[in-house]
Design a protein around this motif. Structure first.
Motif, PDB file in Angstrom:
ATOM      1  N   ASN A 270     -41.600  18.583 -36.034  1.00 50.68           N
ATOM      2  CA  ASN A 270     -42.795  18.541 -36.881  1.00 50.68           C
ATOM      3  C   ASN A 270     -44.048  19.033 -36.167  1.00 50.68           C
ATOM      4  O   ASN A 270     -45.052  19.367 -36.810  1.00 50.68           O
ATOM      5  CB  ASN A 270     -43.026  17.107 -37.386  1.00 50.68           C
ATOM      6  CG  ASN A 270     -41.953  16.675 -38.358  1.00 50.68           C
ATOM      7  OD1 ASN A 270     -41.328  17.508 -39.020  1.00 50.68           O
ATOM      8  ND2 ASN A 270     -41.719  15.371 -38.452  1.00 50.68           N
ATOM      9  N   HIS A 271     -44.008  19.067 -34.835  1.00 53.63           N
ATOM     10  CA  HIS A 271     -45.166  19.531 -34.041  1.00 53.63           C
ATOM     11  C   HIS A 271     -44.655  20.520 -32.992  1.00 53.63           C
ATOM     12  O   HIS A 271     -44.624  20.233 -31.793  1.00 53.63           O
ATOM     13  CB  HIS A 271     -45.868  18.342 -33.381  1.00 53.63           C
ATOM     14  CG  HIS A 271     -46.305  17.281 -34.344  1.00 53.63           C
ATOM     15  ND1 HIS A 271     -47.446  17.379 -35.105  1.00 53.63           N
ATOM     16  CD2 HIS A 271     -45.716  16.100 -34.695  1.00 53.63           C
ATOM     17  CE1 HIS A 271     -47.575  16.314 -35.868  1.00 53.63           C
ATOM     18  NE2 HIS A 271     -46.527  15.508 -35.646  1.00 53.63           N
ATOM     19  N   ARG A 272     -44.241  21.683 -33.444  1.00 53.45           N
ATOM     20  CA  ARG A 272     -43.529  22.640 -32.591  1.00 53.45           C
ATOM     21  C   ARG A 272     -44.375  23.173 -31.432  1.00 53.45           C
ATOM     22  O   ARG A 272     -43.832  23.523 -30.389  1.00 53.45           O
ATOM     23  CB  ARG A 272     -43.022  23.809 -33.445  1.00 53.45           C
ATOM     24  CG  ARG A 272     -41.921  23.383 -34.407  1.00 53.45           C
ATOM     25  CD  ARG A 272     -41.506  24.506 -35.342  1.00 53.45           C
ATOM     26  NE  ARG A 272     -40.432  24.053 -36.227  1.00 53.45           N
ATOM     27  CZ  ARG A 272     -39.136  24.287 -36.012  1.00 53.45           C
ATOM     28  NH1 ARG A 272     -38.749  24.966 -34.952  1.00 53.45           N
ATOM     29  NH2 ARG A 272     -38.229  23.833 -36.859  1.00 53.45           N
ATOM     30  N   ASP A 273     -45.673  23.281 -31.615  1.00 53.37           N
ATOM     31  CA  ASP A 273     -46.523  23.861 -30.565  1.00 53.37           C
ATOM     32  C   ASP A 273     -47.140  22.808 -29.648  1.00 53.37           C
ATOM     33  O   ASP A 273     -47.864  23.146 -28.708  1.00 53.37           O
ATOM     34  CB  ASP A 273     -47.653  24.688 -31.198  1.00 53.37           C
ATOM     35  CG  ASP A 273     -47.117  25.881 -31.969  1.00 53.37           C
ATOM     36  OD1 ASP A 273     -46.059  26.404 -31.549  1.00 53.37           O
ATOM     37  OD2 ASP A 273     -47.738  26.291 -32.960  1.00 53.37           O
ATOM     38  N   ALA A 274     -46.874  21.560 -29.910  1.00 54.42           N
ATOM     39  CA  ALA A 274     -47.506  20.485 -29.143  1.00 54.42           C
ATOM     40  C   ALA A 274     -46.798  20.291 -27.805  1.00 54.42           C
ATOM     41  O   ALA A 274     -45.585  20.510 -27.675  1.00 54.42           O
ATOM     42  CB  ALA A 274     -47.488  19.186 -29.934  1.00 54.42           C
ATOM     43  N   GLU A 278     -48.936  15.529 -26.088  1.00 57.59           N
ATOM     44  CA  GLU A 278     -49.472  15.499 -27.457  1.00 57.59           C
ATOM     45  C   GLU A 278     -48.472  14.876 -28.425  1.00 57.59           C
ATOM     46  O   GLU A 278     -48.864  14.170 -29.372  1.00 57.59           O
ATOM     47  CB  GLU A 278     -49.828  16.931 -27.891  1.00 57.59           C
ATOM     48  CG  GLU A 278     -51.025  17.505 -27.152  1.00 57.59           C
ATOM     49  CD  GLU A 278     -51.198  18.994 -27.394  1.00 57.59           C
ATOM     50  OE1 GLU A 278     -52.320  19.490 -27.202  1.00 57.59           O
ATOM     51  OE2 GLU A 278     -50.208  19.671 -27.763  1.00 57.59           O
ATOM     52  N   LEU A 279     -47.170  15.131 -28.192  1.00 52.18           N
ATOM     53  CA  LEU A 279     -46.157  14.498 -29.054  1.00 52.18           C
ATOM     54  C   LEU A 279     -46.239  12.976 -28.955  1.00 52.18           C
ATOM     55  O   LEU A 279     -46.090  12.268 -29.958  1.00 52.18           O
ATOM     56  CB  LEU A 279     -44.755  14.968 -28.639  1.00 52.18           C
ATOM     57  CG  LEU A 279     -44.345  16.392 -29.016  1.00 52.18           C
ATOM     58  CD1 LEU A 279     -42.919  16.664 -28.560  1.00 52.18           C
ATOM     59  CD2 LEU A 279     -44.479  16.617 -30.515  1.00 52.18           C
ATOM     60  N   HIS A 282     -48.867  11.723 -31.145  1.00 52.97           N
ATOM     61  CA  HIS A 282     -48.540  11.810 -32.579  1.00 52.97           C
ATOM     62  C   HIS A 282     -47.585  10.697 -33.007  1.00 52.97           C
ATOM     63  O   HIS A 282     -47.463  10.416 -34.202  1.00 52.97           O
ATOM     64  CB  HIS A 282     -47.900  13.172 -32.898  1.00 52.97           C
ATOM     65  CG  HIS A 282     -48.874  14.312 -32.900  1.00 52.97           C
ATOM     66  ND1 HIS A 282     -49.989  14.348 -33.702  1.00 52.97           N
ATOM     67  CD2 HIS A 282     -48.881  15.479 -32.177  1.00 52.97           C
ATOM     68  CE1 HIS A 282     -50.661  15.479 -33.496  1.00 52.97           C
ATOM     69  NE2 HIS A 282     -50.013  16.186 -32.562  1.00 52.97           N
TER      70      HIS A 282
END
Length: 325
Positions: A270-274, A278-279, A282
């Protein structure tokens, strides 16, 4: 060629020194910029120069040191010539002048190199030899990988004599032949600075060093930009590879995947560039990046083990060709 012109302008304005120093400079200019010619069965001494200031300096020294009159003519630029040059010629008394300046030996034979008295003289005379050679046939390129202070020489003997003079001045120089032209080259930046200083071009030294520093700063900035681009590219590739493996892992395990590992995998997708850090932010509740990395690592290991048991492609098979994990 602006640097070369600036250096020659400064060298041609160096205050005249003792007679021996002036004679060494003049003899070298005549050797590197000119030659001997027979005009009306008389020996004439000629020197072709690219600066009117240098031509005036040569004519003055000819008159003051040897009492000979010279004439000057302008050769207009055109064709292979990019600019005008100035031909200084001595006809009356050319034979005597040639012997006095070392262009002819005692038997009236042309000297191929430089007179021994010039290359074994004092430090001031050696500096004058190099100043004369540069005024006659020298060039200075911009700082950079190919930076060089060069002098075109009339022959190998003259080139070797100039290399020897540089060595006695404590400056490393090398002779080489390119397309039939003998050259003496000073390459190291510190050696170029030292030679310019010895010759008397202290103003040019400051300008050359300033340009060198600016280029080094620009090169360093470019290297940093390229480094950052490479890091970003590698990070993007790693993220794509990680997401591809997670997708394959969830596909292999299906309903068997533990909920906490599924949550970590879906967080990654869901947060491919994080980043991992950062994950963790989230997540709900928040997790440390080590906790996120550990769960994703266990998810992939569990899926790879299950794939091995079933005899099907593992999570690496989901990574697009050309990408690293």
């Amino acid at each position: 060629m602006a640097l070369t012109a600036d250096v020659k302008q400064e060298l041609a304005s160096v205050e005249p020194g003792p007679t021996g120093t002036r004679a060494a400079e003049l003899a070298t200019i005549l050797r590197f910029a000119g030659g001997l010619h027979i005009i009306s069965q008389r020996i004439a001494v000629e020197a072709e120069l690219d600066s009117p200031v240098t031509a005036r300096r040569v004519r003055r020294d000819l008159a003051e040191l040897y009492g000979v009159r010279s004439e000057v003519s302008v050769i207009s630029g055109g064709g292979s010539r990019h600019s005008s040059s100035y031909l200084v010629r001595v006809i009356d008394g050319g034979d005597t002048l040639a012997r006095q300046t070392g262009l002819l030996d005692a038997r009236r034979r042309p000297v191929r190199g430089l007179p021994n008295r010039l290359t074994t003289g004092s430090r001031e005379e050696l500096a004058a030899v190099w100043r004369g050679a540069f005024l006659a046939a020298g060039s200075l390129s911009d700082p950079g990988r190919s930076a060089a202070l060069e002098v075109s020489c009339p022959g190998n003997e003259a080139a070797m004599a100039l290399v020897g003079a540089a060595g006695r001045l404590g400056v490393a120089a090398k002779a080489r032949e390119v397309r039939g032209v003998h050259r003496v080259v000073v390459r190291e930046p510190e050696a170029i600075t030292a030679m310019l200083t010895v010759m008397g071009a202290s103003g040019a030294v400051g300008a050359w060093e300033e340009l060198r520093q600016r280029r080094e700063v620009r090169a360093s900035a470019n290297r940093l930009v390229n480094f950052d681009d490479a890091n970003l590219r590698r990070s993007a590739q790693a993220a794509v590879a990680a997401c591809a493996r997670v997708e394959r892992a969830l596909e292999i395990l299906g309903p068997e995947v533990p909920e906490h590992l599924r949550y970590a995998g879906e967080l990654r997708l869901n947060h491919r560039d994080a980043s991992l850090d950062e994950l963790g932010h989230h997540a709900d509740p928040p997790m440390t990046k080590d906790a996120v990395a550990g769960r994703i690592r266990r998810l992939l290991a569990m899926a790879d083990k299950r794939a091995g048991e079933l005899g099907i492609p593992d999570t690496e098979s989901g990574v697009p060709a050309g990408l690293d994990d």
